[in-house]
Scaffold this motif. Structure first.
Motif, short mmCIF file in Angstrom:
data_model
loop_
_atom_site.label_atom_id
_atom_site.label_comp_id
_atom_site.label_asym_id
_atom_site.label_seq_id
_atom_site.Cartn_x
_atom_site.Cartn_y
_atom_site.Cartn_z
N MET A 1 0.83 -1.19 0.00
CA MET A 1 0.00 0.00 0.00
C MET A 1 0.88 1.26 0.00
O MET A 1 1.79 1.39 0.82
N ILE A 2 0.61 2.16 -0.94
CA ILE A 2 1.30 3.45 -0.97
C ILE A 2 0.49 4.41 -0.10
O ILE A 2 -0.63 4.78 -0.46
N TYR A 3 1.04 4.77 1.02
CA TYR A 3 0.30 5.54 2.03
C TYR A 3 0.44 7.03 1.76
O TYR A 3 1.55 7.59 1.80
N LEU A 4 -0.70 7.68 1.50
CA LEU A 4 -0.72 9.12 1.25
C LEU A 4 -1.83 9.77 2.06
O LEU A 4 -2.61 10.57 1.57
N ASP A 5 -1.87 9.43 3.34
CA ASP A 5 -2.86 9.97 4.26
C ASP A 5 -2.19 10.49 5.53
O ASP A 5 -2.69 10.34 6.64
N ASN A 6 -1.04 11.13 5.35
CA ASN A 6 -0.24 11.58 6.49
C ASN A 6 -0.85 12.76 7.23
O ASN A 6 -0.49 13.03 8.37
N ALA A 7 -1.79 13.48 6.60
CA ALA A 7 -2.47 14.56 7.29
C ALA A 7 -3.42 14.01 8.35
O ALA A 7 -3.78 14.72 9.30
N ALA A 8 -3.84 12.74 8.19
CA ALA A 8 -4.67 12.10 9.20
C ALA A 8 -3.80 11.52 10.31
O ALA A 8 -4.08 11.70 11.50
N THR A 9 -2.75 10.84 9.92
CA THR A 9 -1.72 10.38 10.86
C THR A 9 -0.53 9.92 10.04
O THR A 9 -0.69 9.34 8.97
N SER A 10 0.66 10.22 10.51
CA SER A 10 1.85 9.83 9.76
C SER A 10 2.08 8.33 9.90
O SER A 10 1.87 7.73 10.95
N PHE A 11 2.51 7.73 8.78
CA PHE A 11 2.75 6.29 8.76
C PHE A 11 3.65 5.97 7.56
O PHE A 11 3.49 6.57 6.51
N PRO A 12 4.58 5.03 7.73
CA PRO A 12 4.90 4.32 8.98
C PRO A 12 5.67 5.20 9.95
O PRO A 12 6.13 6.29 9.59
N LYS A 13 5.80 4.73 11.18
CA LYS A 13 6.57 5.44 12.19
C LYS A 13 8.03 5.00 12.13
O LYS A 13 8.32 3.86 11.71
N PRO A 14 8.95 5.85 12.54
CA PRO A 14 10.35 5.41 12.64
C PRO A 14 10.45 4.18 13.54
O PRO A 14 9.77 4.11 14.57
N PRO A 15 11.24 3.21 13.18
CA PRO A 15 11.34 1.98 13.99
C PRO A 15 11.67 2.24 15.46
O PRO A 15 11.22 1.51 16.34
N ALA A 16 12.44 3.30 15.73
CA ALA A 16 12.80 3.60 17.12
C ALA A 16 11.58 3.96 17.96
O ALA A 16 11.58 3.75 19.18
N VAL A 17 10.55 4.51 17.32
CA VAL A 17 9.31 4.83 18.04
C VAL A 17 8.66 3.55 18.55
O VAL A 17 8.23 3.46 19.71
N VAL A 18 8.59 2.55 17.71
CA VAL A 18 7.99 1.26 18.08
C VAL A 18 8.79 0.61 19.20
O VAL A 18 8.22 0.07 20.17
N ARG A 19 10.12 0.68 19.09
CA ARG A 19 10.96 0.07 20.13
C ARG A 19 10.78 0.77 21.47
O ARG A 19 10.72 0.12 22.53
N ALA A 20 10.67 2.10 21.45
CA ALA A 20 10.51 2.85 22.69
C ALA A 20 9.19 2.50 23.37
O ALA A 20 9.12 2.34 24.59
N MET A 21 8.12 2.38 22.58
CA MET A 21 6.83 2.05 23.14
C MET A 21 6.82 0.63 23.71
O MET A 21 6.34 0.39 24.82
N HIS A 199 0.93 12.46 16.80
CA HIS A 199 0.95 11.37 15.83
C HIS A 199 1.05 11.81 14.38
O HIS A 199 0.96 10.98 13.48
N LYS A 200 1.25 13.10 14.13
CA LYS A 200 1.37 13.55 12.74
C LYS A 200 2.82 13.95 12.45
O LYS A 200 3.68 13.09 12.31
N GLY A 201 3.11 15.23 12.36
CA GLY A 201 4.47 15.65 12.02
C GLY A 201 5.53 15.28 13.04
O GLY A 201 6.71 15.23 12.72
N LEU A 202 5.12 15.00 14.28
CA LEU A 202 6.09 14.62 15.31
C LEU A 202 6.39 13.12 15.28
O LEU A 202 7.22 12.65 16.05
N LEU A 203 5.67 12.38 14.43
CA LEU A 203 5.99 10.98 14.12
C LEU A 203 5.78 10.03 15.28
O LEU A 203 6.30 8.90 15.28
N GLY A 204 5.04 10.46 16.30
CA GLY A 204 4.73 9.59 17.42
C GLY A 204 3.45 8.81 17.17
O GLY A 204 2.88 8.85 16.08
#
Length: 377
Positions: A1-21, A199-204
């Motif tokens: 899937m080519i994701y072009l809905d980042n104004a709703a929420t950014s995706f995918p997240k940086p892998p480090a975000v997933v690891r931190a959570m 969860h948008k431009g801050l990539l969380g």
């Protein structure tokens, strides 16, 4: 899937975000600020580190002037409902999201306040002259969407702040589409309060919002309850940020926000330039398609949001067809009916493609080609 809905929420997240959570759930898991044992203290330190990071980059007087919420919507509700009183007037732009408009219209329907909506110029920008004309002795707040989630147009917030300052009218900025992408701070915008999502431009992750308070801003809290402080009193604490953070904070979300925001802050200018490049590439190609109307004046400054209306096909049907071809866009009114009404697209809605850091030029080109193919079919 080519994701072009980042104004709703950014995706995918940086892998480090997933690891931190995951780390907080696997190794920490304690309630921050509620106990004196090691795990709780470590959880509290994560929250404080994120709070300090937000304060540093968004220009808060200190870390205590950063309040965590469940969303940008909750942050906006807190700032608006906690500031306005019976008989007040509030000024907003034509481009506000329902996170603002529904709050204002509900208060107006109750007879509590009066709302004055600014009419933009031909570029879709709020003007200092229009703002001055809307100010009255009863004006108690001005709320401005920094960038539209429909057109991407960036409002001249600093000019708006300069007009408001001599009147002592506080300015609340909705930075849902700009935090982490543009230069957003109390100082750069001249704002008194900034509401933003994690969860948008801050990539969380989803589930974390932030309200940044300027000095002297002390809105009434929306939610009362346990804070881990002053537990001997049945009254809500007055001190910040406990005043606004009743109940257990979203520790995994805050941990993810901190890591995502660090990445976004470190690369902000690169992100801004790259997303602008992709969005402009998309706008130029869509503008060449027959039967496509782009929303937003071509010469107005914008973020990476591109909305368009197909003349010979329903926008929802087009986005459904694109979804079957592997493209994720959003169709409809995007929770912002006011700006659609102003642009004459209230009854049609629009297709919205919003770029992010992981999109490529090839994906943009492929999207436009598929739009063209579907409209010609």
């Amino acid at each position: 899937m080519i994701y072009l809905d980042n104004a709703a929420t950014s995706f995918p997240k940086p892998p480090a975000v997933v690891r931190a959570m995951a780390g907080t759930l696997q190794k920490l898991g304690a309630n921050p600020g509620r106990s004196g044992h090691t795990l709780s203290l470590c959880a509290g330190r994560i929250v404080q580190n994120c709070r300090e990071l937000m304060a540093q980059h968004f220009g808060a007087p200190d870390a205590e002037h950063v309040a965590f919420t469940a969303s940008c919507t909750e942050a906006l509700n807190l700032a608006i409902r906690g500031t306005l009183c019976q008989g007040d007037e509030v000024i907003c732009s034509h481009a506000e999201h329902n996170a603002v408009m529904r709050v204002l219209k509900a208060l107006e329907a109750e007879g509590s306040i009066r709302v004055r909506t600014l009419v933009p110029d031909s570029l879709g920008l709020v003007t200092p002259e229009g703002l001055r004309a809307a100010i009255t002795p009863k004006t108690a707040l001005c709320v401005i969407c920094h960038a539209s989630n429909v057109t991407g147009i960036i409002q001249p917030v600093r000019q708006i702040a300069d007009v408001l300052r001599p009147y002592g009218i506080p300015l609340l900025v909705d930075a849902a589409q700009t935090a982490g992408i543009l230069d957003v701070s109390l100082q750069s915008l001249g704002a008194d309060m900034i509401a933003l999502p994690g969860h948008k431009g801050l990539l969380g992750p989803q589930g974390v919002g932030v309200l940044v308070l300027g000095r002297g801003m002390l809105p009434r809290p929306l939610v009362l309850g346990g804070t881990g402080s002053q537990s001997e009193s049945m009254l809500q604490p007055v001190q910040l940020p406990d005043r606004y953070e009743s109940g257990t904070l979203n520790l995994p979300g805050i941990a993810g926000l901190m890591v995502g925001a660090r990445f976004a802050f470190a690369h902000r200018e690169e992100i801004e330039q790259y997303e602008n490049h992709l969005a402009q590439r998309m706008r130029m190609q869509l503008a060449n398609l027959q039967g496509v109307r782009l929303l937003g004046h071509p010469y107005a400054p914008k973020v990476g949001v591109v909305s368009f209306v197909p003349s010979e096909m329903d926008g929802g049907a087009l986005c459904d067809a694109l979804n079957k071809r592997g493209f994720a866009l959003r169709a409809g009114l995007h929770c912002a009916p006011s700006i659609h009404q102003w642009m004459g697209s209230l009854h049609t809605g629009a297709c919205r493609a919003s770029v992010g850091i992981y999109n490529t030029e090839e994906e943009i080109d492929s999207l436009v080609k598929n739009v063209d193919d579907l409209l010609r079919a």
